[in-house]
Design a protein around this motif. Structure first.
Motif, PDB file in Angstrom:
ATOM      1  N   PHE A 193       0.822  -1.208   0.000  1.00 40.10           N
ATOM      2  CA  PHE A 193       0.000   0.000   0.000  1.00 40.10           C
ATOM      3  C   PHE A 193       0.861   1.265   0.000  1.00 40.10           C
ATOM      4  N   HIS A 194       2.057   1.184   0.541  1.00 36.27           N
ATOM      5  CA  HIS A 194       3.000   2.303   0.452  1.00 36.27           C
ATOM      6  C   HIS A 194       3.326   2.575  -1.024  1.00 36.27           C
ATOM      7  N   GLU A 195       3.624   1.523  -1.770  1.00 38.62           N
ATOM      8  CA  GLU A 195       3.961   1.700  -3.185  1.00 38.62           C
ATOM      9  C   GLU A 195       2.744   2.173  -3.985  1.00 38.62           C
ATOM     10  N   ILE A 196       1.579   1.624  -3.701  1.00 39.59           N
ATOM     11  CA  ILE A 196       0.350   2.095  -4.345  1.00 39.59           C
ATOM     12  C   ILE A 196       0.142   3.575  -4.045  1.00 39.59           C
ATOM     13  N   GLY A 197       0.517   3.977  -2.837  1.00 41.52           N
ATOM     14  CA  GLY A 197       0.379   5.375  -2.440  1.00 41.52           C
ATOM     15  C   GLY A 197       1.155   6.314  -3.345  1.00 41.52           C
ATOM     16  N   HIS A 198       2.342   5.912  -3.756  1.00 43.55           N
ATOM     17  CA  HIS A 198       3.123   6.748  -4.674  1.00 43.55           C
ATOM     18  C   HIS A 198       2.344   7.010  -5.957  1.00 43.55           C
ATOM     19  N   ILE A 199       1.655   5.990  -6.432  1.00 39.52           N
ATOM     20  CA  ILE A 199       0.910   6.112  -7.691  1.00 39.52           C
ATOM     21  C   ILE A 199      -0.342   6.959  -7.506  1.00 39.52           C
ATOM     22  N   ILE A 200      -1.121   6.643  -6.478  1.00 32.07           N
ATOM     23  CA  ILE A 200      -2.373   7.355  -6.257  1.00 32.07           C
ATOM     24  C   ILE A 200      -2.134   8.817  -5.889  1.00 32.07           C
ATOM     25  N   LYS A 201      -1.059   9.086  -5.172  1.00 33.82           N
ATOM     26  CA  LYS A 201      -0.737  10.463  -4.792  1.00 33.82           C
ATOM     27  C   LYS A 201      -0.152  11.275  -5.946  1.00 33.82           C
ATOM     28  N   GLY A 202       0.077  10.612  -7.066  1.00 32.71           N
ATOM     29  CA  GLY A 202       0.569  11.328  -8.235  1.00 32.71           C
ATOM     30  C   GLY A 202       2.014  11.754  -8.139  1.00 32.71           C
ATOM     31  N   HIS A 203       2.817  10.989  -7.435  1.00 31.84           N
ATOM     32  CA  HIS A 203       4.239  11.314  -7.346  1.00 31.84           C
ATOM     33  C   HIS A 203       4.908  11.149  -8.711  1.00 31.84           C
ATOM     34  N   SER A 204       5.980  11.837  -8.911  1.00 25.90           N
ATOM     35  CA  SER A 204       6.616  11.976 -10.223  1.00 25.90           C
ATOM     36  C   SER A 204       6.746  10.666 -10.997  1.00 25.90           C
ATOM     37  N   LYS A 205       6.378  10.715 -12.279  1.00 31.06           N
ATOM     38  CA  LYS A 205       6.543   9.559 -13.144  1.00 31.06           C
ATOM     39  C   LYS A 205       7.982   9.414 -13.637  1.00 31.06           C
ATOM     40  N   LYS A 206       8.805  10.397 -13.347  1.00 25.90           N
ATOM     41  CA  LYS A 206      10.195  10.355 -13.791  1.00 25.90           C
ATOM     42  C   LYS A 206      11.126   9.779 -12.719  1.00 25.90           C
ATOM     43  N   ALA A 207      10.600   9.599 -11.525  1.00 21.76           N
ATOM     44  CA  ALA A 207      11.432   9.145 -10.407  1.00 21.76           C
ATOM     45  C   ALA A 207      11.217   7.658 -10.131  1.00 21.76           C
ATOM     46  N   THR A 208      12.215   7.042  -9.500  1.00 20.95           N
ATOM     47  CA  THR A 208      12.088   5.690  -8.976  1.00 20.95           C
ATOM     48  C   THR A 208      12.057   5.798  -7.461  1.00 20.95           C
ATOM     49  N   PHE A 209      10.975   5.330  -6.873  1.00 21.62           N
ATOM     50  CA  PHE A 209      10.806   5.430  -5.420  1.00 21.62           C
ATOM     51  C   PHE A 209      11.191   4.097  -4.793  1.00 21.62           C
ATOM     52  N   ILE A 210      12.172   4.146  -3.908  1.00 25.48           N
ATOM     53  CA  ILE A 210      12.704   2.928  -3.310  1.00 25.48           C
ATOM     54  C   ILE A 210      12.509   2.975  -1.801  1.00 25.48           C
ATOM     55  N   ASN A 211      11.830   1.974  -1.277  1.00 21.43           N
ATOM     56  CA  ASN A 211      11.578   1.884   0.158  1.00 21.43           C
ATOM     57  C   ASN A 211      12.630   0.973   0.774  1.00 21.43           C
ATOM     58  N   ASP A 212      13.763   1.576   1.143  1.00 20.65           N
ATOM     59  CA  ASP A 212      14.890   0.833   1.696  1.00 20.65           C
ATOM     60  C   ASP A 212      15.435   1.624   2.883  1.00 20.65           C
ATOM     61  N   PRO A 213      15.253   1.122   4.110  1.00 21.49           N
ATOM     62  CA  PRO A 213      15.685   1.876   5.297  1.00 21.49           C
ATOM     63  C   PRO A 213      17.181   2.107   5.389  1.00 21.49           C
ATOM     64  N   GLU A 214      17.960   1.402   4.588  1.00 25.52           N
ATOM     65  CA  GLU A 214      19.413   1.552   4.650  1.00 25.52           C
ATOM     66  C   GLU A 214      19.966   2.498   3.579  1.00 25.52           C
ATOM     67  N   LEU A 215      19.075   3.057   2.748  1.00 27.31           N
ATOM     68  CA  LEU A 215      19.548   4.006   1.740  1.00 27.31           C
ATOM     69  C   LEU A 215      19.985   5.309   2.399  1.00 27.31           C
ATOM     70  N   PRO A 216      21.042   5.927   1.905  1.00 23.07           N
ATOM     71  CA  PRO A 216      21.441   7.243   2.426  1.00 23.07           C
ATOM     72  C   PRO A 216      20.331   8.259   2.203  1.00 23.07           C
ATOM     73  N   LEU A 217      20.215   9.224   3.080  1.00 17.58           N
ATOM     74  CA  LEU A 217      19.152  10.224   2.984  1.00 17.58           C
ATOM     75  C   LEU A 217      19.221  11.005   1.681  1.00 17.58           C
ATOM     76  N   ASP A 218      20.401  11.096   1.087  1.00 18.54           N
ATOM     77  CA  ASP A 218      20.546  11.824  -0.174  1.00 18.54           C
ATOM     78  C   ASP A 218      19.723  11.196  -1.292  1.00 18.54           C
ATOM     79  N   TYR A 219      19.386   9.927  -1.139  1.00 16.15           N
ATOM     80  CA  TYR A 219      18.652   9.208  -2.181  1.00 16.15           C
ATOM     81  C   TYR A 219      17.142   9.181  -1.905  1.00 16.15           C
ATOM     82  N   ILE A 220      16.714   9.801  -0.837  1.00 14.74           N
ATOM     83  CA  ILE A 220      15.320   9.686  -0.414  1.00 14.74           C
ATOM     84  C   ILE A 220      14.644  11.054  -0.386  1.00 14.74           C
ATOM     85  N   ASN A 221      13.475  11.129  -0.975  1.00 17.87           N
ATOM     86  CA  ASN A 221      12.620  12.308  -0.844  1.00 17.87           C
ATOM     87  C   ASN A 221      11.729  12.048   0.370  1.00 17.87           C
ATOM     88  N   ILE A 222      12.125  12.584   1.511  1.00 16.95           N
ATOM     89  CA  ILE A 222      11.446  12.261   2.764  1.00 16.95           C
ATOM     90  C   ILE A 222       9.974  12.653   2.727  1.00 16.95           C
TER      91      ILE A 222
END
Length: 205
Positions: free
Chosen positions: A101-130
């Motif tokens: 449902f988190h991933e579905i949320g990206h789609i329903i909320k209309g988040h950018s179609k040009k971005a790749t959204f990755i749900n990984d708690p170990e990714l550096p903050l520079d790679y995450i749109n908080i």
């Protein structure tokens, strides 16, 4: 590199799927059906993939790769075709469904179609749109158990197995979803709910 390889596996899986053109309306209408699948620990995978495909969303179940801690990812393959990759590493029901449902949320909320959204708690903050990730988290929480209903239940402070199952039934979701929410919010410990959590069984073919 491990994460890139994991994402590529998801893309390869999606290549042979028959996907309808994306329909936001159809996707929103399918949310209640997706919620019912939380109570189906076996046999839900094919139904999930088929219904998502009708909405224009390909779903891939990708085995975990060493060097990643990814829960899921979302990206657009084409303007009318989205892809959700879900990790098999987190097969606990509560984690898996929150991730979906988190991933579905990206789609329903209309988040950018040009971005790749990755749900990984170990990714550096520079790679995450908080902000975007927080919005997807909020969508998942509200979709699975709305805040008002959860707050009313939590206020009773009776988290017996029976009460949790009754509340889950009234919400139309699996009890594991409630247990996971309680533990995530610190109302019970993960150790306390270990006997009530279930691992999902599904095919990623």
């Amino acid at each position: 590199y491990a994460l890139m390889a994991w994402l590529r596996q998801g893309e390869i899986q999606a290549q042979d799927l028959k996907i309808e053109p994306f329909s936001l309306t159809r996707l929103k209408e399918s949310i209640p059906f997706f919620r019912t699948l939380t109570a189906c620990p076996v046999g839900f995978a094919s139904e999930l993939k088929v219904e998502c495909a009708k909405c224009g969303v390909a779903v891939s179940f990708v085995p975990s790769i060493r060097g990643t801690a990814v829960h899921g990812a979302t990206r657009w393959l084409k303007p009318d075709r989205a892809l959700i990759c879900l990790s098999l590493r987190y097969s606990w029901s509560d984690i898996f469904w929150f991730s979906f449902f988190h991933e579905i949320g990206h789609i329903i909320k209309g988040h950018s179609k040009k971005a790749t959204f990755i749900n990984d708690p170990e990714l550096p903050l520079d790679y995450i749109n908080i902000t975007v990730e927080d919005e997807a988290d909020e969508y998942a929480r509200e979709t699975l158990i709305p805040a008002k209903q959860f707050s009313d239940f939590a206020a009773k402070k009776n988290f017996s197995k029976r009460e949790v199952e009754l509340f889950a039934g009234s919400m139309g979701v699996a009890p594991e979803i409630v247990w996971g929410r309680l533990a995530k919010d610190g109302l019970v410990t993960w150790k306390q709910i270990s006997a009530y959590r279930k691992r999902l069984t599904f095919s990623h073919s």
